[in-house]
Design a protein around this motif. Sequence first.
Motif, PDB file in Angstrom:
ATOM      1  N   GLY A 123      26.554  48.299  52.674  1.00 42.21           N
ATOM      2  CA  GLY A 123      27.830  48.145  52.233  1.00 42.21           C
ATOM      3  C   GLY A 123      27.581  47.218  51.279  1.00 42.21           C
ATOM      4  O   GLY A 123      28.424  46.576  50.572  1.00 42.21           O
ATOM      5  N   GLN A 133      24.936  58.985  52.962  1.00 43.88           N
ATOM      6  CA  GLN A 133      25.469  57.993  51.676  1.00 43.88           C
ATOM      7  C   GLN A 133      24.797  58.412  50.226  1.00 43.88           C
ATOM      8  O   GLN A 133      25.252  58.347  49.177  1.00 43.88           O
ATOM      9  CB  GLN A 133      25.843  57.024  51.384  1.00 43.88           C
ATOM     10  CG  GLN A 133      26.931  56.200  52.377  1.00 43.88           C
ATOM     11  CD  GLN A 133      27.265  54.973  51.928  1.00 43.88           C
ATOM     12  OE1 GLN A 133      27.216  54.274  51.721  1.00 43.88           O
ATOM     13  NE2 GLN A 133      27.710  54.621  53.375  1.00 43.88           N
ATOM     14  N   GLY A 175      31.513  48.493  50.697  1.00 44.86           N
ATOM     15  CA  GLY A 175      30.929  49.538  51.675  1.00 44.86           C
ATOM     16  C   GLY A 175      31.140  49.281  53.264  1.00 44.86           C
ATOM     17  O   GLY A 175      32.213  47.719  53.114  1.00 44.86           O
ATOM     18  N   GLU A 176      30.793  49.573  54.302  1.00 45.01           N
ATOM     19  CA  GLU A 176      31.383  49.342  55.382  1.00 45.01           C
ATOM     20  C   GLU A 176      30.472  47.626  56.062  1.00 45.01           C
ATOM     21  O   GLU A 176      28.805  47.509  55.600  1.00 45.01           O
ATOM     22  CB  GLU A 176      30.673  50.515  56.425  1.00 45.01           C
ATOM     23  CG  GLU A 176      30.970  50.249  57.942  1.00 45.01           C
ATOM     24  CD  GLU A 176      31.245  51.084  59.580  1.00 45.01           C
ATOM     25  OE1 GLU A 176      30.609  50.671  60.180  1.00 45.01           O
ATOM     26  OE2 GLU A 176      30.786  52.049  58.224  1.00 45.01           O
ATOM     27  N   LYS A 217      24.312  56.573  58.582  1.00 45.36           N
ATOM     28  CA  LYS A 217      25.417  55.732  57.636  1.00 45.36           C
ATOM     29  C   LYS A 217      24.477  56.030  56.314  1.00 45.36           C
ATOM     30  O   LYS A 217      25.331  56.456  55.270  1.00 45.36           O
ATOM     31  CB  LYS A 217      25.612  54.860  57.699  1.00 45.36           C
ATOM     32  CG  LYS A 217      26.407  55.191  59.435  1.00 45.36           C
ATOM     33  CD  LYS A 217      27.483  53.264  59.398  1.00 45.36           C
ATOM     34  CE  LYS A 217      28.066  53.793  60.936  1.00 45.36           C
ATOM     35  NZ  LYS A 217      28.524  51.608  61.011  1.00 45.36           N
ATOM     36  N   GLN A 265      23.823  46.031  46.717  1.00 42.72           N
ATOM     37  CA  GLN A 265      23.671  47.576  46.325  1.00 42.72           C
ATOM     38  C   GLN A 265      22.811  46.944  44.436  1.00 42.72           C
ATOM     39  O   GLN A 265      22.283  47.742  44.052  1.00 42.72           O
ATOM     40  CB  GLN A 265      25.468  47.633  46.453  1.00 42.72           C
ATOM     41  CG  GLN A 265      25.804  48.319  47.564  1.00 42.72           C
ATOM     42  CD  GLN A 265      26.644  49.157  47.375  1.00 42.72           C
ATOM     43  OE1 GLN A 265      27.287  49.393  46.553  1.00 42.72           O
ATOM     44  NE2 GLN A 265      27.646  48.980  48.271  1.00 42.72           N
TER      45      GLN A 265
END
Length: 179
Positions: free
Chosen positions: A45, A84, A135-136, A80, A50
């Motif tokens: 996340g 995604q 994200g998380e 998770k 990323q």
Amino acid sequence: MPKLTVGATLPDFTFDTPFAQGRTMAQTAAAVQGKTALVFLRYYGCTLCQYDIHQFLVEHAKIAATGGQMLVVLQSDPAKIAGQQGPEALPFDIICDPEQKLYKEFDIRPAKSKLGMVNLKTIGKLSKAKAFTHGEYEGDELQLPAVFVVTPDMKLTHVHYGTAAGDVPTPEELAELLK
């Protein structure tokens, strides 16, 4: 365990990806003619992570051209990530280490503070990473990166413990390390 050093043998370990369980690093490294890079980031996340993963995706041909391979290690839960993206989304595997066992085993320490995670390279990357949605949160938010490169027989040819969150090689730099 003390920090890893060039010339030492990387200890073998078993790992899971979002789409496969129980692989070993020794088998994975021996599966290619060239070297294998282990790129330790924070978690899926994280916008900075990323950004780095996206750069490795876009420029992966340079890495593949070396005959070597790369793996990204994240403090993320495999389920998770699998929720995604699909198994064909990336041309490299993500090793999931939600308990941070590998980070601890290889002495990849977190920064002492948020300020300790930042340098000029990180600031430059952060401005580009704004294109991604955070994200998380997972794992240790202060975790610093690391990069290890091994031969097919697990000998370390490159060891770098990051000093800031953005202290990760570019795809071009990683390709040079894999030659």
